[in-house]
Design a protein around this motif. Structure first.
Motif, PDB file in Angstrom:
ATOM      1  N   ALA A 110       7.285 -22.831 -34.573  1.00 50.25           N
ATOM      2  CA  ALA A 110       6.084 -23.315 -33.881  1.00 50.25           C
ATOM      3  C   ALA A 110       5.734 -22.430 -32.690  1.00 50.25           C
ATOM      4  N   VAL A 111       6.744 -22.039 -31.907  1.00 52.44           N
ATOM      5  CA  VAL A 111       6.492 -21.175 -30.755  1.00 52.44           C
ATOM      6  C   VAL A 111       6.039 -19.795 -31.216  1.00 52.44           C
ATOM      7  N   PHE A 112       6.598 -19.300 -32.302  1.00 53.22           N
ATOM      8  CA  PHE A 112       6.183 -17.997 -32.834  1.00 53.22           C
ATOM      9  C   PHE A 112       4.725 -18.037 -33.296  1.00 53.22           C
ATOM     10  N   ALA A 113       4.355 -19.129 -33.956  1.00 53.96           N
ATOM     11  CA  ALA A 113       2.946 -19.262 -34.371  1.00 53.96           C
ATOM     12  C   ALA A 113       2.017 -19.258 -33.155  1.00 53.96           C
ATOM     13  N   LEU A 114       2.442 -19.914 -32.073  1.00 60.75           N
ATOM     14  CA  LEU A 114       1.639 -19.896 -30.849  1.00 60.75           C
ATOM     15  C   LEU A 114       1.543 -18.480 -30.279  1.00 60.75           C
ATOM     16  N   SER A 115       2.624 -17.710 -30.392  1.00 59.96           N
ATOM     17  CA  SER A 115       2.587 -16.333 -29.888  1.00 59.96           C
ATOM     18  C   SER A 115       1.622 -15.463 -30.689  1.00 59.96           C
ATOM     19  N   LEU A 116       1.466 -15.771 -31.984  1.00 55.84           N
ATOM     20  CA  LEU A 116       0.479 -15.029 -32.780  1.00 55.84           C
ATOM     21  C   LEU A 116      -0.929 -15.306 -32.274  1.00 55.84           C
ATOM     22  N   VAL A 117      -1.179 -16.555 -31.917  1.00 56.71           N
ATOM     23  CA  VAL A 117      -2.480 -16.901 -31.344  1.00 56.71           C
ATOM     24  C   VAL A 117      -2.674 -16.174 -30.013  1.00 56.71           C
TER      25      VAL A 117
END
Length: 422
Positions: A110-117
């Motif tokens: 979830a945190v990695f997906a936020l970092s992509l954003v």
């Protein structure tokens, strides 16, 4: 570590301090490199934006010292700041790595997906004419993916190490339990051997000592014969006791054990003690040692009970069997001769109405008087109930069956069946 960040207040080890310092220095170095690259860009960025970027990067690097206490919260804040600040990128990568190490993979994803954003937001908010936006985005995603992937690798490796430690601890605990159970089985084996061996010997001593006490005027040869039996029984009891104590130093299988052929000597001993015992055999060959040893103990316990609880009764021992059909052991005794009424249930080879055995040598004098045909004897039906219970356990361990109780003629009977492989 076990997959979770250390709780607040837990002191860091020297290794933790070294890792924290290394990540802090790498984040600072990353920020300095990005600041140097920004100064070489023409036209130069606005002063206020450049200063804000440097301050944000410095605060992000300093915040890394809190990464062990609040890894997820810190990572989310740094990811948001990285959407417009390029100098905080090193601290953000360190925070992503920390989350991947200390938190479950679902949280890390979830945190990695936020970092992509956040990486996409940086490309939109701060476009660079000389750098293709797609290249900048892919470069940021590759760094972030490498940080998260490395952290997940460390996370799974630590979980594997923790599971191996737990398995080793569990195996050690199970080994201790097995050792304790083995010790308990050894104690039970010692208790059974002491009961089976010494109970028989001491009951013989009780009978003959009681005969001497209740017959002070017996002929000299009878007295001498009884004294000889007492001496021999005491000597054999000491030998048997030494063999039983040997269980403490050697496995039971290494000690000399009785066989089915020794039943004849057992019956002869009881006959010399004054009992009227008849042995009948119908065996098709030699029984295997485990079955023969168990059959010997059955007959031994039955004769001890008959001597204690049915003095003067006639006892019949029958052994029958063949390979493939099993070994049958039957011991019967008639009702004991008439004696003064004694409160309690009838007794014999099967003990009293609640199973008993010869645990009370104090009864020897009264029983010996009956064994030698003297008046005034009485049989006691009291007992501890352990003899036949232990015998039933022994038979069950051998894979057989045990039955005992009164018969139609007023006596008692004990019947056992033991497996005899073909």
């Amino acid at each position: 570590m076990n997959g979770s960040a250390p709780a607040a207040g837990v002191r860091r080890s020297p290794r933790d301090w070294a890792v924290d310092l290394l990540l802090f220095l790498l984040a600072v170095l990353f920020g300095l490199v990005m600041a140097g690259l920004r100064l070489e860009v023409r036209p130069r960025p606005e002063t206020w934006l450049f200063n804000l970027d440097q301050v944000t990067g410095a605060l992000g690097c300093a915040a890394l010292w809190l990464r062990r206490r609040r890894p997820v919260e810190l990572a989310v804040v740094l990811v948001i700041l990285s959407s417009f600040s390029e100098t905080v990128g090193g601290a953000m990568l360190a925070a992503l790595f920390t989350v991947a190490v200390h938190r479950p993979p679902r949280t890390s994803s979830a945190v990695f997906a936020l970092s992509l954003v956040g990486a996409l937001g940086f490309v939109v908010l701060r476009p660079e004419p000389e750098d293709p936006p797609l290249l900048v985005f892919l470069l940021g995603v590759s760094f972030q993916g490498a940080a998260v992937g490395w952290g997940l690798f460390v996370h799974h490796r630590r979980r594997l190490a923790a599971s191996l430690r737990d398995r080793a601890a569990r195996a050690e605990t199970e080994a201790a339990l097995r050792a304790e159970q083995a010790q308990h089985r050894t104690r039970e084996a010692i208790a059974r051997e002491i009961h089976d061996v010494l109970g028989h010997r001491l009951s013989l001593l009780s009978v003959h000592a009681g005969a001497l006490e209740y017959n002070p005027g017996a002929p000299a040869e009878d007295v001498a014969r009884a004294a000889k039996v007492i001496r021999e029984s005491a000597h054999r009891a000491l030998q048997d006791l030494r063999e039983v104590i040997g269980v403490l130093r050697a496995p039971v299988g290494e000690l000399p054990q009785p066989t089915l052929a020794d039943v004849r000597e057992l019956v002869a001993e009881s006959g010399r003690a004054g009992m009227e015992v008849t042995l009948g055999e119908d065996l098709a060959g030699a029984a295997p040692d485990p079955a023969g040893r168990t059959a010997y103990r059955i007959v031994q316990e039955a004769l001890t009970n008959a001597r204690k609880h049915a003095p003067g009764a006639r006892v019949t021992v029958r052994l029958a069997g063949a390979p493939g059909t099993g070994l049958t052991v039957e011991v019967r005794n008639t009702a004991p001769p008439a004696a003064p009424e004694v409160p309690g249930p009838a007794s014999g080879v099967a003990g009293s109405a609640s199973p008993t055995h010869g645990d009370h040598p104090d009864e020897g004098p009264a029983l010996a008087a009956a064994a030698y045909g003297r008046p005034g004897s009485s049989a006691s039906g009291a007992g501890s109930g352990r003899g036949l219970a232990g015998l039933a356990e022994r038979v069950a361990l051998a894979g057989g069956r045990l039955e005992h109780g009164p018969d139609d003629a007023g006596g008692r009977r004990l019947t056992a069946w033991l497996p005899w492989p073909p």
